[in-house]
Design an enzyme around this catalytic site. Structure first.
Site, mmCIF file in Angstrom:
data_model
loop_
_atom_site.group_PDB
_atom_site.id
_atom_site.type_symbol
_atom_site.label_atom_id
_atom_site.label_comp_id
_atom_site.label_asym_id
_atom_site.label_seq_id
_atom_site.Cartn_x
_atom_site.Cartn_y
_atom_site.Cartn_z
ATOM 1 N N TYR A 1 0.900 -1.511 -0.099
ATOM 2 C CA TYR A 1 0.455 0.149 -0.157
ATOM 3 C C TYR A 1 1.026 1.132 0.267
ATOM 4 C CZ TYR A 1 -4.062 3.041 0.636
ATOM 5 O OH TYR A 1 -4.537 4.483 1.016
ATOM 6 N N GLN B 1 -10.571 0.164 1.702
ATOM 7 C CA GLN B 1 -10.726 -1.258 0.178
ATOM 8 C C GLN B 1 -9.815 -1.626 -0.600
ATOM 9 O OE1 GLN B 1 -11.365 2.372 0.707
ATOM 10 N NE2 GLN B 1 -11.956 3.443 -1.316
ATOM 11 N N SER C 1 1.252 9.921 10.231
ATOM 12 C CA SER C 1 2.175 9.380 11.499
ATOM 13 C C SER C 1 2.455 10.477 12.014
ATOM 14 C CB SER C 1 2.575 10.870 9.881
ATOM 15 O OG SER C 1 4.282 10.874 10.066
ATOM 16 N N GLN D 1 5.613 16.580 9.983
ATOM 17 C CA GLN D 1 4.785 15.510 10.445
ATOM 18 C C GLN D 1 3.265 15.500 9.829
ATOM 19 O OE1 GLN D 1 5.719 12.704 10.363
ATOM 20 N NE2 GLN D 1 8.560 13.439 9.841
ATOM 21 N N HIS E 1 1.335 15.484 7.419
ATOM 22 C CA HIS E 1 0.563 14.546 6.637
ATOM 23 C C HIS E 1 -1.307 14.536 6.980
ATOM 24 C CE1 HIS E 1 4.655 13.100 6.922
ATOM 25 N NE2 HIS E 1 4.839 11.696 6.042
ATOM 26 N N GLU F 1 6.572 7.208 16.431
ATOM 27 C CA GLU F 1 7.603 6.057 14.753
ATOM 28 C C GLU F 1 8.949 6.865 14.618
ATOM 29 O OE1 GLU F 1 6.261 6.511 10.162
ATOM 30 O OE2 GLU F 1 4.967 7.943 11.705
ATOM 31 N N HIS F 2 8.990 8.622 14.787
ATOM 32 C CA HIS F 2 10.432 9.730 14.823
ATOM 33 C C HIS F 2 10.413 10.086 15.838
ATOM 34 C CE1 HIS F 2 7.739 9.518 10.882
ATOM 35 N NE2 HIS F 2 9.194 8.757 10.500
ATOM 36 N N ASP G 1 13.304 10.414 5.163
ATOM 37 C CA ASP G 1 12.137 9.311 4.476
ATOM 38 C C ASP G 1 12.535 9.043 3.095
ATOM 39 O OD1 ASP G 1 10.621 9.236 6.918
ATOM 40 O OD2 ASP G 1 9.407 11.679 6.274
#
Length: 235
Positions: free
Chosen positions: A21, A76, A122, A144, A147, A175-176, A209
């Site tokens: 994804y 979906q 994020s 961030q 996002h 995450e960061h 990133d």
């Protein structure tokens, strides 16, 4: 009684098919998931990405030699890769980040198909000494938050109680994590529960990133495997 020798062998074999994804236009996520799959020898790679920005993702996939790209996003898309549709055959494992709906969908289908990890909205934790330049702190949080509305940014100001600040960072398991200020080396201890750690004012999260080589498909929301995947420092 005659003894017999038993020989054990460990073999690493590639997954037959995976689904990736890719959030809107985020070509780097395609590369970070698709290239390792190709190196491992995965036979079939399916890419799903929202219609907006799908042209750039499809162009990058073509350069990588990935020819199954579908302009479908959200929960979906995860359902299509997990269970299949009239056009899309199901895959053996699903990879890639996404927003809240995508993360929830991945967790739901994980009962029937393997997923990489809970990579939701994020998030970043910025750790700075009290009195540090607030402009730089804002520069660490804003990318961030751009996002989407469900992104998260948290600032930990380090005062006299260093241990309390460290505990707050560890509890959040972000995450960061961006470390700023004179005591950034002390704060960045080796057992940090974070996806990626960025040390100093010249190590912005977007560099991780896109440029430094670390993978940004990382667990969020206090998900598992929170040991630091990478630590970025200025040269």
């Amino acid at each position: 009684m005659r003894s017999r020798r038993v020989t054990l062998e460990r073999r690493w074999t590639p997954i037959r098919s995976i689904g990736i994804y890719v959030p809107t236009g985020l070509v780097s996520s395609l590369i970070m998931s698709g290239v390792p799959a190709q190196v491992a020898g995965v036979e079939r790679i399916v890419v799903c990405t929202p219609p907006t920005g799908s042209a750039a993702v499809a162009a990058a996939a073509a350069l990588l030699g990935i020819d199954e790209v579908w302009a479908i996003g959200g929960a979906q898309a995860i359902a299509a890769m997990a269970y299949g549709t009239e056009s899309i055959k199901p895959v053996d494992k699903i990879f890639g980040p996404g927003g809240g709906a995508v993360n929830a969908a991945k967790l739901l289908v994980s009962r029937d198909v393997a997923i990489d990890l809970p990579a939701g909205p994020s998030e970043v934790v910025v750790v700075a000494d009290i009195g540090f330049d607030p402009v730089i702190v804002q520069q660490r949080t804003r990318p961030q938050m751009e996002h989407g509305p469900d992104s998260r940014a948290h600032v930990v100001w380090v005062g006299d109680d260093l241990e309390a600040a460290l505990d707050e960072v560890e509890e959040y398991a972000a995450e960061h994590v961006a470390l700023l200020g004179e005591r950034r080396r002390v704060v960045g201890r080796s057992d940090s529960h974070a996806g990626a750690v960025f040390v100093g004012p010249f190590s912005p999260v977007p560099a991780g990133d896109y440029a430094t080589g670390g993978n940004h498909v990382l667990p969020t929301g206090g998900g598992p495997s929170r040991r630091a995947d990478s630590v970025s420092r200025p040269s």
